[in-house]
Scaffold this motif. Structure first.
Motif, PDB file in Angstrom:
ATOM      1  N   ARG A  95      17.507  20.398  10.570  1.00  0.00           N
ATOM      2  CA  ARG A  95      15.861  20.573  10.803  1.00  0.00           C
ATOM      3  C   ARG A  95      15.431  21.577  11.293  1.00  0.00           C
ATOM      4  N   ASP A  96      15.397  21.637  12.670  1.00  0.00           N
ATOM      5  CA  ASP A  96      14.715  22.521  13.295  1.00  0.00           C
ATOM      6  C   ASP A  96      15.625  23.923  13.332  1.00  0.00           C
TER       7      ASP A  96
ATOM      8  N   GLU B 254       3.499  16.002  19.281  1.00  0.00           N
ATOM      9  CA  GLU B 254       3.702  17.410  19.226  1.00  0.00           C
ATOM     10  C   GLU B 254       3.019  17.973  20.374  1.00  0.00           C
ATOM     11  N   ASP B 255       3.378  19.218  21.013  1.00  0.00           N
ATOM     12  CA  ASP B 255       2.824  19.770  22.111  1.00  0.00           C
ATOM     13  C   ASP B 255       2.282  18.986  23.384  1.00  0.00           C
TER      14      ASP B 255
ATOM     15  N   TYR C  76       6.347  12.109  14.264  1.00  0.00           N
ATOM     16  CA  TYR C  76       5.349  13.091  15.078  1.00  0.00           C
ATOM     17  C   TYR C  76       4.122  13.125  14.696  1.00  0.00           C
TER      18      TYR C  76
ATOM     19  N   SER D  72       7.092  11.130  18.547  1.00  0.00           N
ATOM     20  CA  SER D  72       6.779  12.313  19.672  1.00  0.00           C
ATOM     21  C   SER D  72       5.355  12.714  19.342  1.00  0.00           C
TER      22      SER D  72
ATOM     23  N   ASP E  96      17.433  16.608  22.340  1.00  0.00           N
ATOM     24  CA  ASP E  96      17.552  17.425  21.254  1.00  0.00           C
ATOM     25  C   ASP E  96      18.155  18.865  21.231  1.00  0.00           C
TER      26      ASP E  96
ATOM     27  N   HIS F 144      12.534  17.540  23.633  1.00  0.00           N
ATOM     28  CA  HIS F 144      12.891  18.735  22.454  1.00  0.00           C
ATOM     29  C   HIS F 144      12.149  19.746  22.969  1.00  0.00           C
TER      30      HIS F 144
ATOM     31  N   ARG G 148      11.269   6.659  16.493  1.00  0.00           N
ATOM     32  CA  ARG G 148      11.021   7.321  17.542  1.00  0.00           C
ATOM     33  C   ARG G 148       9.562   8.169  17.412  1.00  0.00           C
TER      34      ARG G 148
ATOM     35  N   GLN H  98      14.656  26.276  10.549  1.00  0.00           N
ATOM     36  CA  GLN H  98      13.471  26.828  10.891  1.00  0.00           C
ATOM     37  C   GLN H  98      13.713  28.166  11.863  1.00  0.00           C
TER      38      GLN H  98
ATOM     39  N   PRO I  88       8.121  16.531  23.255  1.00  0.00           N
ATOM     40  CA  PRO I  88       8.118  17.980  22.579  1.00  0.00           C
ATOM     41  C   PRO I  88       7.576  19.060  23.487  1.00  0.00           C
TER      42      PRO I  88
ATOM     43  N   HIS J  78      13.084  13.633  10.265  1.00  0.00           N
ATOM     44  CA  HIS J  78      11.909  14.105  10.944  1.00  0.00           C
ATOM     45  C   HIS J  78      10.780  13.900  10.046  1.00  0.00           C
TER      46      HIS J  78
ATOM     47  N   HIS K  21      11.594  23.984  23.791  1.00  0.00           N
ATOM     48  CA  HIS K  21      11.810  25.338  22.844  1.00  0.00           C
ATOM     49  C   HIS K  21      11.743  26.320  23.834  1.00  0.00           C
TER      50      HIS K  21
HETATM   51  C1  HCA Z   1       7.327  21.405  15.330  1.00  0.00           C
HETATM   52  C2  HCA Z   1       7.805  20.073  15.691  1.00  0.00           C
HETATM   53  C3  HCA Z   1       8.819  19.835  16.830  1.00  0.00           C
HETATM   54  C4  HCA Z   1       8.918  18.689  16.671  1.00  0.00           C
HETATM   55  C5  HCA Z   1       9.699  17.950  17.920  1.00  0.00           C
HETATM   56  C6  HCA Z   1      10.143  16.394  17.931  1.00  0.00           C
HETATM   57  C7  HCA Z   1       8.125  20.366  18.038  1.00  0.00           C
HETATM   58  O1  HCA Z   1       8.151  22.205  14.905  1.00  0.00           O
HETATM   59  O2  HCA Z   1       6.324  21.769  15.557  1.00  0.00           O
HETATM   60  O3  HCA Z   1       9.824  16.071  16.747  1.00  0.00           O
HETATM   61  O4  HCA Z   1      10.269  15.773  18.853  1.00  0.00           O
HETATM   62  O5  HCA Z   1       8.766  21.311  18.790  1.00  0.00           O
HETATM   63  O6  HCA Z   1       7.010  19.935  18.316  1.00  0.00           O
HETATM   64  O7  HCA Z   1       9.761  20.696  16.479  1.00  0.00           O
END
Ligand code: HCA
Length: 392
Positions: free
Chosen positions: A12-13, A149-150, A105, A147, A230, A206, A145, A16, A176, A83, A208
């Motif tokens: 999934r991610d 987002e942000d 999410y 989430s 994650d 999750h 689950r 991306q 996330p 997702h 980044h």
């Molecule tokens: C995004 C979605 C996500 C989802 C994370 C999650 C993020 O691509 O914006 O489902 O917990 O980072 O918010 O990857």
């Protein structure tokens, strides 16, 4: 006790990741996904996230095939997750292709609200809670689950407003850091607040890596009580990615030795190499579980490692499948490696005194290395000019 689980999101991610564009691959083929999935299952990963089928026909076909493949490869219980947006269509189609859990999410940070959901906070909360409540009613045993987002740019009162509304219906609340904002202290504070407010619900992170802090944030999250982490192979994900599966296991297993029973840690490095062969590039040099971390270039380091590896190899990467180390012959090498190389690798009859002389000349002529010669060529040329021969 609480079992920590890696949730792999390579399919999934991971898809991306800009690296798929840099390598002109764009998406993994079904065959490549099957190989990667087999590698993950061999490592002992039991939680795998896929795109929801609404992303496109190719992904829909792949998710179906991968779910069948996963079940054929292992008898272990797997959580095969889609997702999903909080959208009845996404949910029904994800269940129809065979997913047995949903990673739902929705964003309510001021930016996400304005640009994605185009809903007020109250409308977004009402939508999420209604969709999740009715999904729970229709599928009482389904893993859910949710989430926000942000989450780290969402005012805490808004986050609580949303999580209060969905918590009664979900197994796990996600956390996330969508754009890589958080520092470890922020993570600790938020995880502690959520644990206190929702004691019966598991937490997932999750994170980044925009600031290079994702792995540090994972360590903070798990220490504060997060259960699900994650990650993806190599940390592939949107922008600079998320923590790598093997980096997470390598780091968490220091405080959680039980992970060595749950996962086949020696499969970590082979999994990273598998991705390298698929992408046609080297395992990233920032990856903790890599041959890079058992490679030595400076003369002082090489001398020490020739006698005792532990001096500059602090981590037991051998247990993670990096079963060799390497000393690179090059402009920084000293006589110790030169002696070792000529004697052991090239099987030449050479004394330490001769090695020192050759090393001296080698240093003087390092400007040739990389221009007209490889280090090994220059060294053999010098050995020859010193009349050094093979063992009889
Ligand atoms: C995004 C979605 C996500 C989802 C994370 C999650 C993020 O691509 O914006 O489902 O917990 O980072 O918010 O990857």
């Amino acid at each position: 006790s609480r079992r920590i689980e890696v949730v792999d999101t390579t399919f999934r991610d991971g898809q991306q990741s800009p690296l798929l564009f840099d390598t002109e691959k764009y998406r993994f083929t079904l065959e490549e996904k099957k190989l990667l999935l087999a590698g993950l299952l061999e490592l002992g990963v039991t939680h795998v996230e896929f795109f929801s089928p609404v992303v496109g026909m190719a992904e829909e076909r792949d998710v179906r095939e991968l779910i069948a493949h996963a079940k054929a490869l292992t008898g272990r219980e797997l959580r095969l997750l889609a997702h999903c947006r909080c959208h009845p269509d996404d949910i029904e189609r994800s269940l129809e292709v065979g997913c047995n859990g949903l990673n739902l999410y929705l964003g309510v940070s001021p930016l996400a609200q304005r640009h994605n959901a185009q809903k007020s906070l109250e409308e977004a909360v009402a939508l999420a809670s209604e969709v999740i409540r009715s999904t729970r009613a229709r599928h009482p045993g389904l893993y859910l689950r949710f989430s926000a987002e942000d989450a780290f740019r969402t005012p805490k009162e808004d986050l609580f407003r949303l999580y209060d509304a969905v918590a009664p219906y979900v197994d796990t609340l996600g956390l996330p850091d969508t754009v890589g904002m958080a520092e470890p202290e922020d993570v600790t504070a938020l995880v502690c607040a959520l644990r206190e407010r929702y004691p019966g619900v598991d937490l997932e992170c999750h994170f980044h890596n925009d600031r290079g802090l994702a792995l540090a944030n994972v360590l903070a999250a798990v220490r504060a009580g997060v259960r699900y982490v994650d990650a993806s192979i190599w940390g592939l994900a949107e922008r600079s990615g998320i923590p790598s599966v093997t980096g997470v296991l390598f780091n968490l297993s220091k405080r959680h030795p039980e992970l060595a029973e749950q996962y086949q840690l020696s499969q970590c490095y082979p999994l990273n190499v598998l991705m390298a062969s698929i992408l046609g590039t080297l395992v990233p040099y920032t990856e903790p579980v890599s041959l890079t971390n058992r490679t030595h270039t400076a003369g002082v380091h090489q001398k020490a490692v020739l006698n005792e590896k532990k001096v500059y190899e602090a981590h037991n990467l051998h247990d993670f499948g990096v079963d060799k180390n390497q000393l690179l012959l090059g402009p920084l090498s000293g006589w110790n490696l030169i002696y070792y190389y000529l004697k052991e690798v090239e099987a030449l009859e050479i004394s330490k005194e001769q090695a020192k002389e050759i090393a001296h000349e080698f240093k003087r002529r390092t400007h040739e290395i990389g221009r007209s010669k490889k280090p090994e060529e220059l060294l053999l040329e010098l050995a020859q000019s010193h009349g050094i021969r093979k063992h009889a």
